[in-house]
Design a protein around this motif. Structure first.
Motif, PDB file in Angstrom:
ATOM      1  N   GLN A 328      64.508  21.582  68.675  1.00  0.00           N
ATOM      2  CA  GLN A 328      63.919  22.915  68.782  1.00  0.00           C
ATOM      3  C   GLN A 328      64.559  23.741  69.895  1.00  0.00           C
ATOM      4  N   THR A 329      65.449  23.117  70.672  1.00  0.00           N
ATOM      5  CA  THR A 329      66.226  23.737  71.758  1.00  0.00           C
ATOM      6  C   THR A 329      65.400  24.069  72.999  1.00  0.00           C
ATOM      7  N   PHE A 330      64.322  23.320  73.250  1.00  0.00           N
ATOM      8  CA  PHE A 330      63.630  23.495  74.517  1.00  0.00           C
ATOM      9  C   PHE A 330      64.524  22.988  75.642  1.00  0.00           C
ATOM     10  N   PRO A 331      64.563  23.693  76.773  1.00  0.00           N
ATOM     11  CA  PRO A 331      65.412  23.235  77.883  1.00  0.00           C
ATOM     12  C   PRO A 331      64.885  21.952  78.498  1.00  0.00           C
ATOM     13  N   ASP A 332      65.781  21.216  79.153  1.00  0.00           N
ATOM     14  CA  ASP A 332      65.399  19.951  79.790  1.00  0.00           C
ATOM     15  C   ASP A 332      64.322  20.148  80.848  1.00  0.00           C
ATOM     16  N   SER A 333      64.287  21.336  81.445  1.00  0.00           N
ATOM     17  CA  SER A 333      63.341  21.592  82.526  1.00  0.00           C
ATOM     18  C   SER A 333      61.934  21.912  82.025  1.00  0.00           C
ATOM     19  N   PHE A 334      61.742  21.992  80.709  1.00  0.00           N
ATOM     20  CA  PHE A 334      60.449  22.399  80.167  1.00  0.00           C
ATOM     21  C   PHE A 334      59.399  21.326  80.438  1.00  0.00           C
ATOM     22  N   LEU A 335      58.189  21.771  80.764  1.00  0.00           N
ATOM     23  CA  LEU A 335      57.074  20.880  81.069  1.00  0.00           C
ATOM     24  C   LEU A 335      56.037  20.945  79.956  1.00  0.00           C
ATOM     25  N   TRP A 336      55.250  19.879  79.816  1.00  0.00           N
ATOM     26  CA  TRP A 336      54.341  19.776  78.683  1.00  0.00           C
ATOM     27  C   TRP A 336      52.953  19.314  79.117  1.00  0.00           C
ATOM     28  N   CYS A 337      51.937  19.787  78.410  1.00  0.00           N
ATOM     29  CA  CYS A 337      50.560  19.350  78.617  1.00  0.00           C
ATOM     30  C   CYS A 337      49.929  19.039  77.265  1.00  0.00           C
ATOM     31  N   GLY A 338      49.047  18.041  77.235  1.00  0.00           N
ATOM     32  CA  GLY A 338      48.342  17.720  76.005  1.00  0.00           C
ATOM     33  C   GLY A 338      48.514  16.273  75.594  1.00  0.00           C
ATOM     34  N   THR A 339      47.801  15.897  74.541  1.00  0.00           N
ATOM     35  CA  THR A 339      47.959  14.570  73.955  1.00  0.00           C
ATOM     36  C   THR A 339      49.243  14.528  73.133  1.00  0.00           C
ATOM     37  N   LYS A 340      49.586  13.342  72.634  1.00  0.00           N
ATOM     38  CA  LYS A 340      50.789  13.231  71.791  1.00  0.00           C
ATOM     39  C   LYS A 340      50.695  14.146  70.575  1.00  0.00           C
ATOM     40  N   ILE A 341      49.532  14.163  69.939  1.00  0.00           N
ATOM     41  CA  ILE A 341      49.369  14.994  68.739  1.00  0.00           C
ATOM     42  C   ILE A 341      49.427  16.470  69.095  1.00  0.00           C
ATOM     43  N   GLU A 342      48.784  16.851  70.206  1.00  0.00           N
ATOM     44  CA  GLU A 342      48.785  18.256  70.603  1.00  0.00           C
ATOM     45  C   GLU A 342      50.189  18.729  70.968  1.00  0.00           C
ATOM     46  N   ILE A 343      50.944  17.908  71.665  1.00  0.00           N
ATOM     47  CA  ILE A 343      52.310  18.293  72.036  1.00  0.00           C
ATOM     48  C   ILE A 343      53.189  18.383  70.796  1.00  0.00           C
ATOM     49  N   ALA A 344      52.992  17.482  69.842  1.00  0.00           N
ATOM     50  CA  ALA A 344      53.744  17.571  68.588  1.00  0.00           C
ATOM     51  C   ALA A 344      53.474  18.892  67.880  1.00  0.00           C
ATOM     52  N   LYS A 345      52.221  19.328  67.873  1.00  0.00           N
ATOM     53  CA  LYS A 345      51.882  20.622  67.277  1.00  0.00           C
ATOM     54  C   LYS A 345      52.592  21.753  68.009  1.00  0.00           C
ATOM     55  N   GLN A 346      52.613  21.676  69.331  1.00  0.00           N
ATOM     56  CA  GLN A 346      53.276  22.714  70.121  1.00  0.00           C
ATOM     57  C   GLN A 346      54.767  22.797  69.787  1.00  0.00           C
ATOM     58  N   ILE A 347      55.383  21.627  69.671  1.00  0.00           N
ATOM     59  CA  ILE A 347      56.815  21.601  69.359  1.00  0.00           C
ATOM     60  C   ILE A 347      57.077  22.172  67.970  1.00  0.00           C
ATOM     61  N   GLY A 348      56.327  21.680  66.983  1.00  0.00           N
ATOM     62  CA  GLY A 348      56.572  22.098  65.608  1.00  0.00           C
ATOM     63  C   GLY A 348      56.230  23.543  65.327  1.00  0.00           C
ATOM     64  N   ASN A 349      55.262  24.099  66.039  1.00  0.00           N
ATOM     65  CA  ASN A 349      54.850  25.486  65.810  1.00  0.00           C
ATOM     66  C   ASN A 349      55.694  26.500  66.562  1.00  0.00           C
ATOM     67  N   ALA A 350      56.537  26.045  67.462  1.00  0.00           N
ATOM     68  CA  ALA A 350      57.252  26.961  68.352  1.00  0.00           C
ATOM     69  C   ALA A 350      58.421  27.658  67.657  1.00  0.00           C
ATOM     70  N   VAL A 351      58.748  28.832  68.179  1.00  0.00           N
ATOM     71  CA  VAL A 351      60.004  29.488  67.839  1.00  0.00           C
ATOM     72  C   VAL A 351      61.106  28.789  68.642  1.00  0.00           C
ATOM     73  N   PRO A 352      62.206  28.363  68.018  1.00  0.00           N
ATOM     74  CA  PRO A 352      63.278  27.767  68.817  1.00  0.00           C
ATOM     75  C   PRO A 352      63.730  28.727  69.912  1.00  0.00           C
ATOM     76  N   PRO A 353      63.671  28.318  71.176  1.00  0.00           N
ATOM     77  CA  PRO A 353      64.033  29.245  72.247  1.00  0.00           C
ATOM     78  C   PRO A 353      65.394  29.909  72.086  1.00  0.00           C
ATOM     79  N   VAL A 354      66.391  29.211  71.531  1.00  0.00           N
ATOM     80  CA  VAL A 354      67.696  29.867  71.409  1.00  0.00           C
ATOM     81  C   VAL A 354      67.679  30.985  70.366  1.00  0.00           C
ATOM     82  N   LEU A 355      66.830  30.875  69.347  1.00  0.00           N
ATOM     83  CA  LEU A 355      66.683  31.974  68.396  1.00  0.00           C
ATOM     84  C   LEU A 355      66.010  33.158  69.077  1.00  0.00           C
ATOM     85  N   ALA A 356      64.957  32.881  69.852  1.00  0.00           N
ATOM     86  CA  ALA A 356      64.292  33.946  70.600  1.00  0.00           C
ATOM     87  C   ALA A 356      65.253  34.588  71.598  1.00  0.00           C
ATOM     88  N   GLU A 357      66.090  33.778  72.218  1.00  0.00           N
ATOM     89  CA  GLU A 357      67.060  34.305  73.179  1.00  0.00           C
ATOM     90  C   GLU A 357      68.044  35.250  72.499  1.00  0.00           C
TER      91      GLU A 357
END
Length: 371
Positions: A328-357
């Protein structure tokens, strides 16, 4: 120094779109809104808690909406996604009206809507166009189309509807920067191999759990804060699942399984759903990373390593949360909060940062010209 471009991120999720805009330089978030606690906490961990409004967007008072140069965001798409009910009256489809309310009060020079490809054929998009043609958004001009994330530097074939609204002159969609093979004047598509290169990703993760830590945001305690490296977590598949995984070559799927390993639901469905139980290819972009990428039965999510002549060097597991975030192109410095399932939802629902960039870089000169 040029004045920074103020921005509001609506339905912000974990902040994939904000991440891309900040990477494009010159943008400053002044408000973000997200109803999911864990996603809002992840956003706050990365971009600050003070401007994040956690809760129902409809409860944000008109008087609390700041002026901003840009509004970005994607109203929830479950109501008209191919994976959803496609019900025009689904209340989730009405949240785009809240987006319009923010545009009316913040009066941005530019707004950007991101959504599933079906959005451009929906009743909601038709109504959005009607608001531009003499309605609440009169004075804005729209550009819209489908953008493939791989064409903008993401190692993923993710197709998204993008709408750019502008009251400073029509702004076209950004030109693609990458292409398949070595197209003239373009960079080659980035691949799964490119995404994973140099990340020291273990073939077999040493743990199936996130670290036992807690953080407090908005007065609420949530799991976290986790570093990107913490997300390289495995699962405990059954012996039957491991036997199935071992039969799937790169680019393959459920049709590569021998008869004795097929569950009845697949035996009785000889066609369709071709990508389930699929394995990625090293030297191609991945398929769309959805919210359940950790389940091979949901798509082509098996790790790409598979040697036909050497069974000892087949990585028989789905990709990890860490690997999904890289695709999904999240930078290495990105931080995360939530359970495994919640973080998976965050990853899958996100706009790839490089597309947004890419979008942020594209619209910036148009905004700068008015400052």
């Amino acid at each position: 120094m040029a004045k920074r471009i103020s921005m509001i991120d609506l339905f912000a999720g974990c902040g994939g779109m904000t991440s891309g805009f900040i990477a494009a330089k010159g943008y400053k978030p002044v408000m973000a809104v997200e109803w999911d606690l864990h996603a809002a906490a992840t956003y706050a961990a990365n971009f600050g808690e003070s401007h994040m409004k956690w809760g129902d967007i409809a409860l944000v008072e008109d008087g609390d909406i700041p002026q901003a140069d840009v509004i970005i965001g994607g109203p929830p798409c479950q109501g008209f996604s191919n994976l959803g009910t496609r019900d025009v009256n689904d209340p989730r489809n009405k949240l785009w009206k809240e987006y319009i309310r923010f545009v009316r009060h913040a009066r941005p020079k530019v707004f950007v809507i991101e959504n599933v490809d079906r959005f451009l054929k929906s009743s909601e998009f038709a109504l959005l166009q009607a608001e531009v043609d003499g309605g609440l958004l009169e004075g804005y001009e729209l550009s819209h189309g489908l953008l493939l994330a791989a064409n903008y530097g993401a190692p993923q074939r993710r197709k998204r509807a993008i709408v750019i609204g502008s009251r400073i002159g029509k702004i076209p969609l950004p030109e693609q920067t990458h292409g398949q093979g070595t197209p003239l004047g373009l960079k080659s598509w980035r691949t799964v191999r490119d995404a994973f290169a140099g990340k020291q990703l273990l073939d077999q993760p040493v743990t199936t759990t996130l670290p036992a830590s807690k953080a407090t945001f908005f007065g609420m305690q949530v799991p976290g804060i986790f570093k990107s490296e913490d997300l390289h977590i495995g699962r405990t598949p059954t012996a039957l699942s491991l036997r199935r995984y071992a039969h799937i070559p790169p680019g393959g799927g459920r049709f590569d399984l021998p008869e004795e390993l097929l569950p009845n639901c697949w035996k009785n469905k000889p066609t369709g759903t071709t990508d389930v139980m699929g394995r990625m290819r090293w030297d191609e972009p991945s398929v769309t990373i959805r919210t359940e990428f950790y389940k091979p039965e949901k798509g082509q999510y098996l790790h790409p390593q598979w040697e036909p002549e050497f069974e000892g060097y087949r990585v028989n597991r789905p990709i990890t949360h860490r690997e999904a975030a890289l695709l999904q192109t999240f930078p290495d410095s990105f931080l995360w909060c939530g359970t495994k399932i919640e973080i998976a939802k965050q990853i899958g629902n996100a706009v790839p940062p490089v597309l947004a960039e890419a979008i942020a870089r594209h619209i910036k000169p148009y905004i700068r010209a008015t400052q």
